[in-house]
Write a protein that holds these residues in place. Sequence first.
Motif, short mmCIF file in Angstrom:
data_model
loop_
_atom_site.label_atom_id
_atom_site.label_comp_id
_atom_site.label_asym_id
_atom_site.label_seq_id
_atom_site.Cartn_x
_atom_site.Cartn_y
_atom_site.Cartn_z
N TRP A 135 -10.77 6.05 1.75
CA TRP A 135 -10.39 7.44 1.97
C TRP A 135 -9.52 7.61 3.20
CZ3 TRP A 135 -12.12 8.62 6.73
CH2 TRP A 135 -13.32 8.04 7.18
N VAL A 136 -8.91 8.78 3.29
CA VAL A 136 -8.09 9.14 4.44
C VAL A 136 -8.33 10.62 4.75
CG1 VAL A 136 -6.08 9.67 3.00
CG2 VAL A 136 -5.76 9.09 5.41
N LEU A 153 0.80 -1.21 0.00
CA LEU A 153 0.00 0.00 0.00
C LEU A 153 0.84 1.27 0.00
CD1 LEU A 153 -2.65 -0.91 2.71
CD2 LEU A 153 -2.78 -1.23 0.25
N ASP A 154 0.25 2.31 -0.56
CA ASP A 154 0.76 3.66 -0.39
C ASP A 154 -0.45 4.59 -0.38
OD1 ASP A 154 0.50 5.16 -3.14
OD2 ASP A 154 1.28 3.17 -3.63
N TRP A 155 -0.31 5.70 0.31
CA TRP A 155 -1.44 6.61 0.51
C TRP A 155 -1.97 7.18 -0.81
CZ3 TRP A 155 -3.66 5.91 4.83
CH2 TRP A 155 -2.97 5.78 6.03
N GLU A 156 -1.08 7.59 -1.67
CA GLU A 156 -1.48 8.31 -2.87
C GLU A 156 -2.26 7.44 -3.86
OE1 GLU A 156 1.67 8.42 -1.57
OE2 GLU A 156 1.35 10.37 -0.64
N VAL A 163 3.20 9.51 12.22
CA VAL A 163 1.82 9.05 12.33
C VAL A 163 1.39 8.45 10.99
CG1 VAL A 163 -0.59 9.79 12.65
CG2 VAL A 163 1.20 10.67 14.15
N ARG A 164 1.72 9.12 9.89
CA ARG A 164 1.40 8.59 8.57
C ARG A 164 2.00 7.20 8.36
NH1 ARG A 164 1.27 12.69 3.49
NH2 ARG A 164 -0.21 14.13 4.40
N ALA A 165 3.27 7.06 8.71
CA ALA A 165 3.95 5.77 8.52
C ALA A 165 3.33 4.69 9.40
CB ALA A 165 5.44 5.93 8.82
#
Length: 188
Positions: free
Chosen positions: A83-84, A30-33, A94-96
Amino acid sequence: MRRLIIPILFLLALPPTLAFKQDFTEPVQLDWETYFKGKPDMNSPFYALTAMTWKYSYESTTYRNRVVINLKNEVTIDKNRSWVKWDKIKDPEVRASLLHHEQGHANIQYILLSEAERVLKNRNYSVKNYKAQISQLANEISDYFDTMQRNYDEETEHGSNHKMQGRWDKIIEDKMTESRAAMLETQK
């Protein structure tokens, strides 16, 4: 061809993935983008939502009073429904941490995919009621992994309990190793 789609929606403090490859070698990373394109639900207490779906279908052949199935089995992550809340995870640590937790959800879905492949393909089905048998097994697999996903979130407090996250990381890694070994064994 019989087709069953089992939607799995996880309301999480973080998000998961796209389609898992049919070779079952590794879960999606996974990655956020890439995976969190949906509009956040501002009324949700969570920082993210991940929408995952397990789909399977099969073609069946009867041979000498035995049913053989050709299974198609996949997990997808709907990035437009996942979503985020970016404003809640501005800190890089925190993101990591959240992404690591979400990767755990994707890894659990990888285990589901592997186990469904192994269990559904390696059963002897009755010619008279194989459809019901396959459906029942699929529902049992789905229920088991839904419970595992909920327990993962509850026990790790959506990734915020780092000690429990570490324990679950080990559980998930062990189950992934078991699933890989079982899949290799059945492919011999």
